[in-house]
Enzyme design. Sequence first.
Site, mmCIF file in Angstrom:
data_model
loop_
_atom_site.group_PDB
_atom_site.id
_atom_site.type_symbol
_atom_site.label_atom_id
_atom_site.label_comp_id
_atom_site.label_asym_id
_atom_site.label_seq_id
_atom_site.Cartn_x
_atom_site.Cartn_y
_atom_site.Cartn_z
ATOM 1 N N TRP A 128 22.427 37.214 29.781
ATOM 2 C CA TRP A 128 22.705 38.810 29.695
ATOM 3 C C TRP A 128 21.411 39.600 30.655
ATOM 4 O O TRP A 128 20.481 39.484 30.617
ATOM 5 C CB TRP A 128 21.810 39.153 28.204
ATOM 6 C CG TRP A 128 22.010 40.735 27.917
ATOM 7 C CD1 TRP A 128 23.028 41.167 27.201
ATOM 8 C CD2 TRP A 128 21.237 41.795 27.936
ATOM 9 N NE1 TRP A 128 22.932 42.616 26.551
ATOM 10 C CE2 TRP A 128 21.632 42.950 27.197
ATOM 11 C CE3 TRP A 128 19.865 41.863 28.280
ATOM 12 C CZ2 TRP A 128 21.057 44.018 27.074
ATOM 13 C CZ3 TRP A 128 19.219 43.198 28.272
ATOM 14 C CH2 TRP A 128 19.804 44.021 27.655
ATOM 15 N N CYS A 186 19.579 36.595 26.256
ATOM 16 C CA CYS A 186 19.971 35.281 26.818
ATOM 17 C C CYS A 186 19.852 34.384 25.648
ATOM 18 O O CYS A 186 19.003 34.444 25.067
ATOM 19 C CB CYS A 186 19.220 34.903 28.109
ATOM 20 S SG CYS A 186 19.301 35.909 29.304
ATOM 21 N N HIS A 239 18.800 74.962 12.885
ATOM 22 C CA HIS A 239 18.089 75.008 14.188
ATOM 23 C C HIS A 239 18.936 74.553 15.382
ATOM 24 O O HIS A 239 18.163 74.308 16.347
ATOM 25 C CB HIS A 239 16.892 74.428 13.853
ATOM 26 C CG HIS A 239 16.125 74.721 12.509
ATOM 27 N ND1 HIS A 239 15.365 76.065 12.504
ATOM 28 C CD2 HIS A 239 15.932 74.432 11.274
ATOM 29 C CE1 HIS A 239 15.100 76.215 11.480
ATOM 30 N NE2 HIS A 239 15.330 75.249 10.450
ATOM 31 N N ASN A 270 15.109 32.438 30.023
ATOM 32 C CA ASN A 270 15.412 33.890 29.166
ATOM 33 C C ASN A 270 14.175 34.577 29.681
ATOM 34 O O ASN A 270 13.092 34.224 29.609
ATOM 35 C CB ASN A 270 15.491 33.618 27.732
ATOM 36 C CG ASN A 270 16.391 32.988 27.353
ATOM 37 O OD1 ASN A 270 17.534 32.677 27.906
ATOM 38 N ND2 ASN A 270 16.493 32.783 26.023
ATOM 39 N N GLY A 271 14.360 36.043 29.759
ATOM 40 C CA GLY A 271 12.941 36.693 29.971
ATOM 41 C C GLY A 271 13.243 37.190 31.239
ATOM 42 O O GLY A 271 14.153 37.302 32.178
ATOM 43 N N ARG A 304 23.995 36.629 20.180
ATOM 44 C CA ARG A 304 22.986 37.308 20.864
ATOM 45 C C ARG A 304 23.160 38.456 21.817
ATOM 46 O O ARG A 304 22.269 39.029 22.271
ATOM 47 C CB ARG A 304 21.887 36.257 21.480
ATOM 48 C CG ARG A 304 21.407 35.182 20.449
ATOM 49 C CD ARG A 304 20.627 34.108 21.148
ATOM 50 N NE ARG A 304 19.507 34.346 21.914
ATOM 51 C CZ ARG A 304 18.265 34.435 21.467
ATOM 52 N NH1 ARG A 304 17.967 34.484 20.059
ATOM 53 N NH2 ARG A 304 17.323 34.888 22.154
ATOM 54 N N GLU A 358 21.095 55.848 10.275
ATOM 55 C CA GLU A 358 21.423 54.372 10.414
ATOM 56 C C GLU A 358 22.972 54.345 10.437
ATOM 57 O O GLU A 358 23.746 53.681 11.273
ATOM 58 C CB GLU A 358 21.162 53.576 9.064
ATOM 59 C CG GLU A 358 21.561 52.393 8.897
ATOM 60 C CD GLU A 358 21.664 51.449 9.895
ATOM 61 O OE1 GLU A 358 20.591 51.698 11.072
ATOM 62 O OE2 GLU A 358 21.898 50.494 10.083
ATOM 63 N N GLU A 404 26.875 52.121 18.027
ATOM 64 C CA GLU A 404 26.864 50.844 18.699
ATOM 65 C C GLU A 404 28.116 50.204 18.704
ATOM 66 O O GLU A 404 28.411 49.113 19.461
ATOM 67 C CB GLU A 404 25.675 49.991 18.177
ATOM 68 C CG GLU A 404 25.714 49.451 16.618
ATOM 69 C CD GLU A 404 24.713 48.876 16.131
ATOM 70 O OE1 GLU A 404 23.798 47.768 16.949
ATOM 71 O OE2 GLU A 404 24.180 48.661 14.953
ATOM 72 N N LYS A 445 24.748 52.887 13.456
ATOM 73 C CA LYS A 445 25.879 51.770 13.235
ATOM 74 C C LYS A 445 27.440 52.234 13.939
ATOM 75 O O LYS A 445 27.827 51.311 14.794
ATOM 76 C CB LYS A 445 26.465 51.814 11.770
ATOM 77 C CG LYS A 445 25.758 50.503 10.880
ATOM 78 C CD LYS A 445 25.571 49.438 11.151
ATOM 79 C CE LYS A 445 24.479 49.137 12.005
ATOM 80 N NZ LYS A 445 23.277 48.541 11.921
ATOM 81 N N LYS A 464 21.373 40.735 20.259
ATOM 82 C CA LYS A 464 20.999 40.685 18.842
ATOM 83 C C LYS A 464 19.401 40.624 18.723
ATOM 84 O O LYS A 464 18.918 41.349 18.041
ATOM 85 C CB LYS A 464 21.467 39.423 18.141
ATOM 86 C CG LYS A 464 21.086 39.044 16.612
ATOM 87 C CD LYS A 464 21.857 40.071 15.708
ATOM 88 C CE LYS A 464 21.480 40.033 14.559
ATOM 89 N NZ LYS A 464 21.724 41.359 13.523
HETATM 90 C C1 F6R Z 1 21.266 47.861 15.078
HETATM 91 C C2 F6R Z 1 20.516 46.832 15.304
HETATM 92 C C3 F6R Z 1 19.327 46.958 16.263
HETATM 93 C C4 F6R Z 1 18.082 46.178 15.601
HETATM 94 C C5 F6R Z 1 16.706 46.330 16.550
HETATM 95 C C6 F6R Z 1 15.463 45.490 15.848
HETATM 96 O O1 F6R Z 1 22.429 47.110 14.233
HETATM 97 O O2 F6R Z 1 20.539 45.640 14.969
HETATM 98 O O3 F6R Z 1 18.826 48.323 16.359
HETATM 99 O O4 F6R Z 1 17.673 46.716 14.439
HETATM 100 O O5 F6R Z 1 17.218 45.677 17.773
HETATM 101 O O6 F6R Z 1 15.677 44.239 15.822
HETATM 102 P P1 F6R Z 1 14.717 43.324 14.788
HETATM 103 O O7 F6R Z 1 15.235 43.966 13.345
HETATM 104 O O8 F6R Z 1 15.357 41.968 14.743
HETATM 105 O O9 F6R Z 1 13.583 43.781 15.114
#
Ligand code: F6R
Length: 606
Positions: free
Chosen positions: A74, A2, A501, A100-101, A27, A478, A485, A482, A601
Amino acid sequence: MCGIAGYTGEARALPVILESLYRLEYRGYDSAGIAVEEEGEFFLKKVKGKISRLEDALMETMVHGTSGIGHTRWATHGEPSKANAHPHFSEDKSLMLVHNGIIENHEQLRQKLTTNPEFKSQTDTEVLVHRLAENYEGDLTEALRLTLQEVEGSYAVAAMHLNEPGKLVAARSGSPLIIGCSGDGNYIASDLPALLDFTREVIFLDEDEIATLTPDEITVQTIQGEKRKKSINSISWDAVQAQKGGYKHFMLKEIAEQPQVLRQAMQGRVDGSRVVFPNLELDEEVLKNLKKLTLIACGTSHHACMVARYWLEEMTDLHVEVDIGSEYRYRSLNYDAGTEMLIAVSQSGETADTLAAMRKVSAQGVPVLTICNVLGSTMAREADDVIYTHAGPEIGVASTKSFTTQLLVLFLFSYFLGRLRGSYGEQPDLLEKLIELPDQVDSLIRDRSLYKKIAREQFKKEDFLFLGRHLNYPIAMEGALKLKEISYIHAEGYPAGEMKHGPIALIDEEIPVVVLGPTSRVYSKMLSNVEEVKARGGIVFGVSMVDDRSGLAEVCDYQIAIPQTAELLTPFLTTPPMQILSYELAVRRGCDVDQPRNLAKSVTVE
Ligand code: F6R
């Protein structure tokens, strides 16, 4: 997660708050709302869906009020809907609140209510607003202070009352909240990008602090009632950096910014064959006495830590452990404060699980260093020391430039530590190659035609496999993260040696396999893995060096060529192809690249 925006000043509040909310879109959210004080009552508008819908709903609304609050929600408690969107209000609509939260004890608070309000939503927040109304006796700051003493959970809140026009009260505990100050008024926001169009002068609220804002005054106290004197920080990021600047998506812009931010992150830190961290205050003796180093992070940042383990093991004599924040926080561990250190890695500096892990360790007296991007974030303030990644604002939900700058800082720190402890010799050639990286990354991202072609051919596939070994195993993970997501294609990142395996059973002509095979100590092993995949009819996309003449490029169906570099630096060059491939596949599938479904985010709740 949020987002909160608020304004009180001389200008019309509605456009200011709307603009701030747009800047918080990245976010992640599923509904939005705004409340503005207008001639003795509140003008309130809420919608399910995007802020553009809220803006459409506000078209031709002439609200002149100069103070208000807004929110992007959110969903946690209750589905995404107009009724569950914030602001929430008291029975008589004299009080508005955004949150938020999560209020963990919302059920107990509900039992405590002495009035019998009619609930209009399924949210935990609405309990808070009714309890706040019951505690209100003419002073909103005092009422919020008393109410928050009853609350368990993590939150950032902002509230207004009709009896106190022009006054905003905001507080935080576990969720970020910052205050912006300018000659035209004062602002509240969850994150810096929401303020950059209006001011660069900010106050970072600390845990359990309440701020009271009027158009020309800001006072801060703790929830326990202790007055606080806060300093104003000037932020160097500007609003232009937080905008798309002609790119179709923030993600694409942020991929393209990598050469520049890598240079930025190196600046002042590489000096001939030496690495220096001019602002690092950690005692050198602490670093010399270390025996064990633990790196903690979530998601993409965790992958950066996984790469760093190989660097640290190569350059230092330390025992290195890497874990995910959400797992680490529940482990039973013994610490030796004199010989251990924790590194918490995070783009946002607000990730709840990483923060919890960091606090757990800090409480045992173990020194904590954070590597993060957002200035003044909670981790940056709570850790014993901080190294910033200097990636600038990252708005796309998928981490790109923040990942490569994390890699850079972690590489430099490994080298620095190795030299300091005498476990690694001077490597001028390696640092020279490091300095070449920004230009090499630039050459990699300029031409996307191969990725577009692959996306055209493969966008209907529902599964991808990413394989790597050693330093490039985390990059395979990674790549898979990517892809899943942003394109919603199922993808797995595997250490190639594990294929036999189990996962090799998946291979057929329907599953594209991306193989990370730059020239390295594990090159021939990767080559064997590619042969195994090809023998079972798999389609292979091989990422290997331009002059790869030893077979991998030939065996693969496609070669994604990367420039020559030192083995230890290969993750910097195998990463951009992962980012661009995911981006092109997601675009081809018509996905919302910058705001993928269900994602936020900054993950500020557990
Ligand atoms: C993926 C992504 C998330 C963040 C994770 C940690 O692209 O962005 O997996 O890496 O939520 O976030 P931070 O780095 O802000 O602690």
